[in-house]
Design a protein around this motif. Structure first.
Motif, PDB file in Angstrom:
ATOM      1  N   TRP A 109       0.965  14.931   5.707  1.00  0.00           N
ATOM      2  CA  TRP A 109       1.045  15.683   4.455  1.00  0.00           C
ATOM      3  C   TRP A 109      -0.320  16.268   4.088  1.00  0.00           C
ATOM      4  CZ3 TRP A 109       4.200  11.613   1.244  1.00  0.00           C
ATOM      5  CH2 TRP A 109       5.554  11.725   1.556  1.00  0.00           C
ATOM      6  N   ALA A 110      -1.372  15.476   4.254  1.00  0.00           N
ATOM      7  CA  ALA A 110      -2.721  15.957   3.921  1.00  0.00           C
ATOM      8  C   ALA A 110      -3.101  17.147   4.805  1.00  0.00           C
ATOM      9  CB  ALA A 110      -3.740  14.820   4.072  1.00  0.00           C
ATOM     10  N   GLN A 111      -2.825  17.058   6.085  1.00  0.00           N
ATOM     11  CA  GLN A 111      -3.134  18.152   7.006  1.00  0.00           C
ATOM     12  C   GLN A 111      -2.330  19.410   6.667  1.00  0.00           C
ATOM     13  OE1 GLN A 111      -5.597  18.258   8.882  1.00  0.00           O
ATOM     14  NE2 GLN A 111      -5.861  16.482  10.180  1.00  0.00           N
ATOM     15  N   MET A 112      -1.045  19.227   6.333  1.00  0.00           N
ATOM     16  CA  MET A 112      -0.215  20.382   5.968  1.00  0.00           C
ATOM     17  C   MET A 112      -0.741  21.048   4.703  1.00  0.00           C
ATOM     18  SD  MET A 112       3.738  19.296   6.927  1.00  0.00           S
ATOM     19  CE  MET A 112       3.976  18.647   5.313  1.00  0.00           C
ATOM     20  N   LYS A 113      -1.128  20.240   3.716  1.00  0.00           N
ATOM     21  CA  LYS A 113      -1.640  20.825   2.473  1.00  0.00           C
ATOM     22  C   LYS A 113      -2.970  21.544   2.735  1.00  0.00           C
ATOM     23  CE  LYS A 113      -2.277  20.284  -2.354  1.00  0.00           C
ATOM     24  NZ  LYS A 113      -2.133  19.494  -3.534  1.00  0.00           N
ATOM     25  N   GLN A 146       0.841  -1.191   0.000  1.00  0.00           N
ATOM     26  CA  GLN A 146       0.000   0.000   0.000  1.00  0.00           C
ATOM     27  C   GLN A 146       0.876   1.241   0.000  1.00  0.00           C
ATOM     28  OE1 GLN A 146      -3.029  -1.673  -0.740  1.00  0.00           O
ATOM     29  NE2 GLN A 146      -3.606   0.333   0.000  1.00  0.00           N
ATOM     30  N   VAL A 147       0.482   2.231  -0.794  1.00  0.00           N
ATOM     31  CA  VAL A 147       1.098   3.546  -0.729  1.00  0.00           C
ATOM     32  C   VAL A 147      -0.022   4.564  -0.555  1.00  0.00           C
ATOM     33  CG1 VAL A 147       3.166   2.926  -2.022  1.00  0.00           C
ATOM     34  CG2 VAL A 147       1.186   3.842  -3.248  1.00  0.00           C
ATOM     35  N   TYR A 148       0.318   5.664   0.090  1.00  0.00           N
ATOM     36  CA  TYR A 148      -0.671   6.658   0.465  1.00  0.00           C
ATOM     37  C   TYR A 148      -0.242   8.040  -0.033  1.00  0.00           C
ATOM     38  CZ  TYR A 148      -1.584   2.791   3.610  1.00  0.00           C
ATOM     39  OH  TYR A 148      -1.818   1.538   4.114  1.00  0.00           O
ATOM     40  N   HIS A 149      -1.226   8.800  -0.485  1.00  0.00           N
ATOM     41  CA  HIS A 149      -0.973  10.155  -0.974  1.00  0.00           C
ATOM     42  C   HIS A 149      -1.842  11.125  -0.189  1.00  0.00           C
ATOM     43  CE1 HIS A 149      -0.150  13.378  -3.846  1.00  0.00           C
ATOM     44  NE2 HIS A 149      -1.443  13.669  -3.780  1.00  0.00           N
ATOM     45  N   GLY A 150      -1.206  12.084   0.482  1.00  0.00           N
ATOM     46  CA  GLY A 150      -1.928  13.081   1.252  1.00  0.00           C
ATOM     47  C   GLY A 150      -2.215  14.315   0.424  1.00  0.00           C
ATOM     48  N   SER A 151      -3.478  14.752   0.410  1.00  0.00           N
ATOM     49  CA  SER A 151      -3.879  15.900  -0.393  1.00  0.00           C
ATOM     50  C   SER A 151      -5.138  16.513   0.210  1.00  0.00           C
ATOM     51  CB  SER A 151      -4.138  15.453  -1.837  1.00  0.00           C
ATOM     52  OG  SER A 151      -4.351  16.561  -2.670  1.00  0.00           O
ATOM     53  N   THR A 152      -5.812  17.318  -0.590  1.00  0.00           N
ATOM     54  CA  THR A 152      -7.068  17.917  -0.150  1.00  0.00           C
ATOM     55  C   THR A 152      -8.249  17.374  -0.941  1.00  0.00           C
ATOM     56  OG1 THR A 152      -6.714  19.776  -1.644  1.00  0.00           O
ATOM     57  CG2 THR A 152      -5.976  20.047   0.641  1.00  0.00           C
ATOM     58  N   SER A 153      -7.995  16.387  -1.776  1.00  0.00           N
ATOM     59  CA  SER A 153      -9.059  15.718  -2.533  1.00  0.00           C
ATOM     60  C   SER A 153      -8.637  14.275  -2.794  1.00  0.00           C
ATOM     61  CB  SER A 153      -9.328  16.442  -3.855  1.00  0.00           C
ATOM     62  OG  SER A 153      -8.169  16.441  -4.654  1.00  0.00           O
ATOM     63  N   CYS A 154      -9.607  13.466  -3.133  1.00  0.00           N
ATOM     64  CA  CYS A 154      -9.340  12.072  -3.465  1.00  0.00           C
ATOM     65  C   CYS A 154      -8.594  12.021  -4.802  1.00  0.00           C
ATOM     66  CB  CYS A 154     -10.661  11.302  -3.557  1.00  0.00           C
ATOM     67  SG  CYS A 154     -10.452   9.621  -4.164  1.00  0.00           S
ATOM     68  N   ILE A 155      -7.533  11.252  -4.852  1.00  0.00           N
ATOM     69  CA  ILE A 155      -6.764  11.093  -6.085  1.00  0.00           C
ATOM     70  C   ILE A 155      -6.897   9.633  -6.528  1.00  0.00           C
ATOM     71  CG2 ILE A 155      -4.517  11.338  -7.221  1.00  0.00           C
ATOM     72  CD1 ILE A 155      -5.599  13.994  -6.149  1.00  0.00           C
ATOM     73  N   GLN A 158     -10.935  20.235   3.519  1.00  0.00           N
ATOM     74  CA  GLN A 158     -10.703  18.858   3.964  1.00  0.00           C
ATOM     75  C   GLN A 158      -9.280  18.404   3.680  1.00  0.00           C
ATOM     76  OE1 GLN A 158     -13.656  16.723   1.774  1.00  0.00           O
ATOM     77  NE2 GLN A 158     -12.685  17.052  -0.193  1.00  0.00           N
ATOM     78  N   ALA A 159      -8.884  17.369   4.399  1.00  0.00           N
ATOM     79  CA  ALA A 159      -7.608  16.687   4.183  1.00  0.00           C
ATOM     80  C   ALA A 159      -7.940  15.241   3.847  1.00  0.00           C
ATOM     81  CB  ALA A 159      -6.747  16.766   5.433  1.00  0.00           C
ATOM     82  N   ILE A 160      -7.388  14.738   2.755  1.00  0.00           N
ATOM     83  CA  ILE A 160      -7.735  13.416   2.252  1.00  0.00           C
ATOM     84  C   ILE A 160      -6.474  12.591   2.007  1.00  0.00           C
ATOM     85  CG2 ILE A 160      -8.781  12.143   0.306  1.00  0.00           C
ATOM     86  CD1 ILE A 160     -10.886  13.674   1.836  1.00  0.00           C
ATOM     87  N   CYS A 201      -8.967   3.193  -2.088  1.00  0.00           N
ATOM     88  CA  CYS A 201      -9.943   3.911  -1.281  1.00  0.00           C
ATOM     89  C   CYS A 201      -9.338   5.241  -0.831  1.00  0.00           C
ATOM     90  CB  CYS A 201     -10.357   3.089  -0.067  1.00  0.00           C
ATOM     91  SG  CYS A 201      -8.999   2.699   1.061  1.00  0.00           S
ATOM     92  N   PHE A 202     -10.137   6.009  -0.106  1.00  0.00           N
ATOM     93  CA  PHE A 202      -9.631   7.236   0.486  1.00  0.00           C
ATOM     94  C   PHE A 202     -10.230   7.366   1.881  1.00  0.00           C
ATOM     95  CE2 PHE A 202     -13.652   8.850  -1.014  1.00  0.00           C
ATOM     96  CZ  PHE A 202     -14.000   9.817  -0.091  1.00  0.00           C
ATOM     97  N   GLU A 203      -9.604   8.208   2.677  1.00  0.00           N
ATOM     98  CA  GLU A 203     -10.128   8.552   3.998  1.00  0.00           C
ATOM     99  C   GLU A 203      -9.977  10.047   4.199  1.00  0.00           C
ATOM    100  OE1 GLU A 203      -6.730   8.463   7.389  1.00  0.00           O
ATOM    101  OE2 GLU A 203      -7.553   6.493   6.903  1.00  0.00           O
ATOM    102  N   GLU A 204     -10.930  10.624   4.910  1.00  0.00           N
ATOM    103  CA  GLU A 204     -10.804  12.015   5.302  1.00  0.00           C
ATOM    104  C   GLU A 204     -10.077  12.053   6.636  1.00  0.00           C
ATOM    105  OE1 GLU A 204     -13.338  16.115   5.950  1.00  0.00           O
ATOM    106  OE2 GLU A 204     -14.376  14.317   5.249  1.00  0.00           O
ATOM    107  N   VAL A 205      -9.092  12.910   6.728  1.00  0.00           N
ATOM    108  CA  VAL A 205      -8.296  13.038   7.945  1.00  0.00           C
ATOM    109  C   VAL A 205      -8.896  14.149   8.796  1.00  0.00           C
ATOM    110  CG1 VAL A 205      -5.986  13.473   8.886  1.00  0.00           C
ATOM    111  CG2 VAL A 205      -6.241  12.328   6.665  1.00  0.00           C
ATOM    112  N   ARG A 206      -9.171  13.851  10.019  1.00  0.00           N
ATOM    113  CA  ARG A 206      -9.782  14.834  10.931  1.00  0.00           C
ATOM    114  C   ARG A 206      -8.725  15.476  11.796  1.00  0.00           C
ATOM    115  NH1 ARG A 206     -14.687  15.561   9.146  1.00  0.00           N
ATOM    116  NH2 ARG A 206     -15.650  13.663   8.460  1.00  0.00           N
TER     117      ARG A 206
END
Length: 162
Positions: free
Chosen positions: A41-45, A2-11, A53-55, A157-162
């Protein structure tokens, strides 16, 4: 894997984008095998862009690592070779990544920023910088730098980071 990408939208369909900043491994699609790192990374972006949102998007990269037609560069440690590679990109001279489909190695996170900044300004020597790098536990980063590599990633899949 698994690899994960942090952003502000689902990629779901990653694309090769030019580096808008001077990133450690040059232009491409960045991910990590460390879910907590991707969440940071998602939170920083989100904070940087004032997004709602952070995704974190999750992809299966198993096919990438099995593909014998890809040229993969691996840095096991933040050593002299890694330092030279990262500093070349951070200083805007992107020549070393030409030809690589995937580059994987330690991420120069915020805890290393001061060390790399001191090195870039000539305050620390190459040897002193390497010695300081060895004291940090670093997450990994993976840049998928070619469409051949990206085509092998499978969105999960994606998850929203709170």
């Amino acid at each position: 894997m698994q690899v994960y990408h942090g952003s502000t939208s689902c990629i779901a369909e990653p694309r090769l984008l030019p580096a808008s900043r001077r990133l450690d491994f040059g232009a491409g699609f960045y991910a990590t095998s460390d879910l907590q790192q991707a969440r940071r990374w998602a939170q920083m972006k989100r904070r940087r862009t004032l997004a709602q949102q952070a995704i974190v998007s999750s992809h299966d990269s198993s096919a990438v690592w099995r593909a014998d037609h890809l040229i993969i560069k691996r840095f096991e440690l933040a050593d002299a070779e890694w330092l030279d590679f990262v500093m070349t990109h951070r200083m805007g001279r992107e020549t070393p990544c030409a030809g690589y489909d995937v580059i994987r190695g330690p991420v120069a996170n915020d805890s290393l920023y001061e060390t790399l900044s001191l090195y870039e300004r000539g305050i620390l020597t190459h040897a002193e910088t390497i010695t300081r790098l060895r004291t940090h536990a670093l997450a990994d980063q993976i840049v998928f730098a070619s469409s051949r590599a990206l085509s092998l990633l499978r969105y999960e899949c994606f998850e929203e980071v709170r």
